[in-house]
Design a protein around this motif. Structure first.
Motif, PDB file in Angstrom:
ATOM      1  N   ASP A  85     -25.714 124.758  46.483  1.00 46.85           N
ATOM      2  CA  ASP A  85     -25.882 125.401  44.992  1.00 46.85           C
ATOM      3  C   ASP A  85     -24.768 125.240  44.010  1.00 46.85           C
ATOM      4  N   LYS A 214     -26.587 137.300  41.888  1.00 48.43           N
ATOM      5  CA  LYS A 214     -26.992 136.563  41.319  1.00 48.43           C
ATOM      6  C   LYS A 214     -25.554 135.239  40.171  1.00 48.43           C
ATOM      7  N   GLU A 215     -24.315 135.566  40.993  1.00 47.98           N
ATOM      8  CA  GLU A 215     -23.742 134.242  39.679  1.00 47.98           C
ATOM      9  C   GLU A 215     -24.057 132.992  40.711  1.00 47.98           C
ATOM     10  N   ASP A 217     -27.269 132.003  41.764  1.00 47.77           N
ATOM     11  CA  ASP A 217     -28.386 131.844  40.351  1.00 47.77           C
ATOM     12  C   ASP A 217     -28.148 131.468  39.255  1.00 47.77           C
ATOM     13  N   ILE A 218     -27.047 131.697  38.500  1.00 44.68           N
ATOM     14  CA  ILE A 218     -26.560 131.049  37.349  1.00 44.68           C
ATOM     15  C   ILE A 218     -25.865 129.855  37.691  1.00 44.68           C
ATOM     16  N   LEU A 220     -26.776 127.733  38.990  1.00 48.42           N
ATOM     17  CA  LEU A 220     -27.630 126.012  38.735  1.00 48.42           C
ATOM     18  C   LEU A 220     -28.033 125.820  37.454  1.00 48.42           C
ATOM     19  N   GLN A 221     -27.431 126.489  36.878  1.00 43.92           N
ATOM     20  CA  GLN A 221     -27.281 125.770  35.041  1.00 43.92           C
ATOM     21  C   GLN A 221     -26.300 125.571  34.763  1.00 43.92           C
ATOM     22  N   LEU A 227     -19.840 130.323  32.720  1.00 41.40           N
ATOM     23  CA  LEU A 227     -18.954 130.578  32.102  1.00 41.40           C
ATOM     24  C   LEU A 227     -19.834 131.333  30.728  1.00 41.40           C
ATOM     25  N   LEU A 229     -22.560 132.659  30.175  1.00 45.49           N
ATOM     26  CA  LEU A 229     -23.348 134.136  30.578  1.00 45.49           C
ATOM     27  C   LEU A 229     -21.984 134.789  30.500  1.00 45.49           C
ATOM     28  N   GLY A 230     -20.860 135.331  31.906  1.00 41.04           N
ATOM     29  CA  GLY A 230     -20.156 135.726  32.128  1.00 41.04           C
ATOM     30  C   GLY A 230     -19.819 135.521  33.367  1.00 41.04           C
ATOM     31  N   VAL A 231     -19.667 134.920  33.926  1.00 40.78           N
ATOM     32  CA  VAL A 231     -19.637 134.587  35.170  1.00 40.78           C
ATOM     33  C   VAL A 231     -17.706 134.432  35.656  1.00 40.78           C
ATOM     34  N   ASP A 232     -17.495 134.930  36.333  1.00 37.78           N
ATOM     35  CA  ASP A 232     -16.008 134.144  36.687  1.00 37.78           C
ATOM     36  C   ASP A 232     -16.643 133.264  37.553  1.00 37.78           C
ATOM     37  N   SER A 276     -34.298 131.253  44.012  1.00 38.30           N
ATOM     38  CA  SER A 276     -33.386 132.745  43.935  1.00 38.30           C
ATOM     39  C   SER A 276     -33.053 133.013  45.308  1.00 38.30           C
TER      40      SER A 276
END
Lengths: 331, 428
Positions: A85, A214-215, A217-218, A220-221, A227, A229-232, A276
């Motif tokens: 992933d 959650k990170e 999952d995100i 995967l985009q 970045l 969406l706010g993920v470090d 997920s």
């Protein structure tokens, strides 16, 4: 409607736990000397040190070997989820980072230098694994960021390089060559409590991805969207890559290179419960452990007293299952 | 609806912090990919509640500018401040609470539900994720609540666009950036999307949106930022910044401003390559010349026309295209002054063309002028239809005077192309 999805997730976990428990029980009970569940319970309650042959088989041979197989299966399959992933590449398995090759090189040195007793072997394998990770990491680092594609390419490249070094060592090894080949094929044969203690070191690292569900999952985009969406992203990558590397290095150091589990278990679980990670990670953990347990059971019983290498069995069990699920599509 | 009110109060609740702090402030911003400069000296402010479009040619740095505003990219020089704080001082999660971005391309090949995809937008809100209203409510605001249980990979391009917009709205940021959100949409979905954005803007969201369609830009946005070759070419209300001369300078095409049914809109023609093809004078009127005018201008000819009555369709088209024309007062017969001007224009022309214009005593002098030009040796090409709508009989003199007659406009244009081809052959 929300609860619909979550219930099926919980159901999936419950089902995985049941299958896991059944596989665990079967692995402990069956073998050249079969032990009934009642006897298993008895030996377990009585604790080690019993003088009955059954108790000795259970405590000294069966239990550590089964625990080790389950731990290694879980570690490889969780590492597979992480790496597939992160790389967004379905062909990725825990061995692409070069960590396994590095560990194999360490172990090969151990055998050639006749340091093949346990602590040394494992220590050398771990050192080899982490040293390769460091090289690959430095190669992929640019302006404080890890370029995931460079990392993948550097990992594959260094795997080839290290494999070439191992080949040279094998040619020079003389009578040690058999030991090296056997180790590289991967096996749980003759493993006992010291290996289990090393493998237990992987346990906390299996939990790490759950904190990053959650990170992941995100991610995967893609990294850029994550970045936005706010993920470090860099922190998540650092933690997850090191986690996958530790899991792989520990698994390889105690059992050699066992293929297929880390590649296919994540795919099978993804087909069954979706991508997920809150569901994928725990179910892949249990599924990888169960598959490895069953594979080891088959490897030591099918042609007993001879053993089939466990990597061969994982492939025989996993490949048809995977093809079936691929053709059926998602349930 | 509760969600809407919450969004509004959340957006306006931030305002009283300072006198009137710019929500977004870009100062002397420069950016380069490796050595290649992409943006230079970009400075502009965005106040809370503004609805601003970014336009500019491909490669002018629009998407890069959005990435810099969102802090995904670091400026090479200058700075971007959101709520007075430079983007480089934000942690990613805090940044995502202030600025949301809807990317142009969005790929997700994994089998996630629409609900899961939309809920990812609430990530930056952390534990209070659900105070922003859930995925269903957000999708309902966009009119697509029914999508919530679908698989994301099964959606059409337009539906995906709306789901990604919903994902961005879940961030509950004050500033929404969009990168060509309309590019994958048909005209009805385009208009629906911009209506939606306008509605969100009225509810308190500040919008900064890249788009390519200049007519949509004029119609919807309060302000436009025109980027050209990495610099701000203009920033202000659409009718100020999309003047034909600016569009010509930025896009390298000719632009014409039209007013129709209470709307302003632009049309475009390819820019001339510099060489002069020649000059054509049109005798037309009542809309018989408008099509030819445009064709000739696009083909690269200097075009004049006359005599036309002011407010005539042809006269209006001619003035939008910037032609030299001899003009008479509305509904008046051609007077001496206009006639003289017309003769003057014809003398400068290489070809005089006569459309199938109805000829009466009011404009008979135009045909007479064409006959005079023919006598002076200027080629006169007429569409045969002009003979049929003649109430004076003057057009019967055209052919004897040496005018060529053509079945239709296409025939005239073909002859003109042939003439241009010969001319280019005879040149060294």
């Amino acid at each position: 409607m929300t609860s619909g999805a979550r219930t099926s997730g919980r159901l999936g976990v419950a089902l995985a736990v049941v299958i896991f428990a059944a596989c665990l029980l079967a692995s402990l009970a069956l073998g050249p000397v079969s032990l009934s569940p009642l006897k298993l319970a008895h030996y377990l309650m009585a604790g080690p040190g019993g003088s009955a042959p059954g108790s000795i088989i259970f405590w000294q041979i069966r239990l550590p070997r089964v625990l080790l197989a389950f731990l290694v299966g879980a570690a490889l399959s969780v590492a597979g989820v992480i790496l597939q992933d992160l790389f967004l590449n379905p062909l990725t398995d825990p061995y692409v980072t070069g960590v396994s090759s590095g560990a194999a090189l360490g172990a090969t040195f151990g055998i050639v230098l006749h340091l093949a007793e346990l602590p040394w072997m494992t220590i050398l394998a771990l050192i080899g694994g982490f040293a390769t990770l460091a090289v690959v990491w430095i190669a992929a680092r640019r302006r404080g960021k890890i370029d995931i594609y460079v990392l993948l390419l550097a990992g594959v490249t260094i795997s080839y390089l290290v494999t070439a070094v191992i080949a040279v060592l094998m040619i020079r090894a003389g009578e040690d060559m058999d030991a090296i080949v056997y180790w590289l094929l991967g096996s749980f044969s003759g493993r006992s409590w010291p290996e289990v203690k090393v493998a237990l070191f992987a346990l906390p690292f299996m939990i790490v991805p759950l904190f990053f569900a959650k990170e992941m999952d995100i991610l995967l985009q893609g990294e850029k969207r994550a970045l936005e969406l706010g993920v470090d992203v860099e922190r998540a990558k650092r933690v997850l890559l090191v986690t996958a590397a530790v899991l792989t290095a520990v698994a390889v150091s105690v059992s050699g290179i066992i293929g297929f589990v880390g590649l296919v278990v994540p795919h099978i679980v993804r087909l069954l419960v979706g991508p997920s990670h809150m569901r994928l990670v725990p179910i892949a953990l249990l599924g990888g452990a169960a598959l490895m347990g069953i594979a080891d059971l088959l490897s030591r019983t099918m042609l007993a007293p001879a053993e089939i290498p466990v990597g061969v069995v994982t492939t025989f069990v996993g490949a048809p299952l995977f093809v079936y699920l691929l053709r059926r599509g998602r349930a | 609806m509760a969600g809407e009110r919450e969004l509004t109060s959340a957006a306006t609740g931030e305002l009283p912090k300072a006198a009137s702090p710019a929500l977004l402030s870009v100062r002397e911003l420069a950016f380069a990919y490796d050595e290649r400069p992409v943006l230079r000296r970009i400075s502009f402010d965005l106040q809370a509640g503004e609805f601003v479009g970014i336009v500019g040619p491909n490669g002018s740095g629009k998407s890069t500018l959005l990435d810099l505003v969102d802090g995904v990219l670091r400026p090479s020089a200058g700075e971007v401040c959101v709520n007075g704080k430079p983007t480089r001082e934000y942690r990613r999660r805090d940044m995502a609470r202030e600025v949301a971005l809807v990317p142009q391309h969005f790929t997700l090949e994994f089998d996630l539900s629409v609900r899961e995809v939309v809920e990812m937008g609430a990530y930056c809100r952390g534990k209070d994720a659900h105070s922003g209203g859930d995925a269903e409510l957000t999708l309902a605001r966009l009119g697509v609540a029914a999508l919530v249980e679908r698989r994301f990979t099964e959606l059409s391009g337009g539906e995906k666009q709306l789901v990604v917009l919903a994902q961005a709205l879940m961030q509950r940021a004050q500033l929404l950036l969009l990168d060509e959100p309309a590019s994958a949409l048909d005209v009805s979905h385009q208009l629906r999307l911009f209506d939606l954005l306008q509605q969100l803007n009225r509810d308190g969201l500040t919008v900064l949106c890249i788009l390519h369609d200049l007519n949509l830009a004029i119609h919807y946005f309060d302000k436009l930022l025109v980027l050209s070759d990495g610099e701000v070419a203009a920033f202000g209300p659409p009718d100020e910044v999309l003047r034909p001369e600016i569009v010509e300078a930025v896009y390298g095409v000719r632009a014409y401003l039209h007013k129709h049914a209470g709307r302003t809109y632009l049309t475009f023609s390819p820019r001339l390559r510099g060489e002069r093809l020649g000059r054509v004078h049109l005798v037309c009127g009542g809309g018989t010349g408008a099509g030819l005018m445009r064709e000739l201008v696009d083909a690269g000819y200097d075009v004049s026309a006359g005599v036309l009555n002011a407010l005539d369709t042809d006269e209006e088209t001619g003035s939008e295209l910037g032609l030299s024309m001899a003009v008479e007062a509305p509904f008046s017969p051609v007077g001496d002054e206009a006639h003289a001007h017309n003769l003057e224009l014809m003398r400068a022309a290489d070809v005089v063309m006569v459309t199938a214009v109805p000829v009466s005593h009011g404009n008979e002098r135009n045909i007479r002028a064409a006959l005079e030009a023919a006598a002076a040796g200027t080629p006169v090409w007429a569409v045969r239809g002009v003979l049929d709508n003649d109430f004076t009989g003057v057009t019967a003199e055209l052919e004897p005077a040496g005018a060529r007659l053509f079945a239709d406009e296409a025939g005239v244009l073909a002859a003109l192309r042939e003439r241009a081809r010969r001319a280019s052959l005879t040149q060294p």
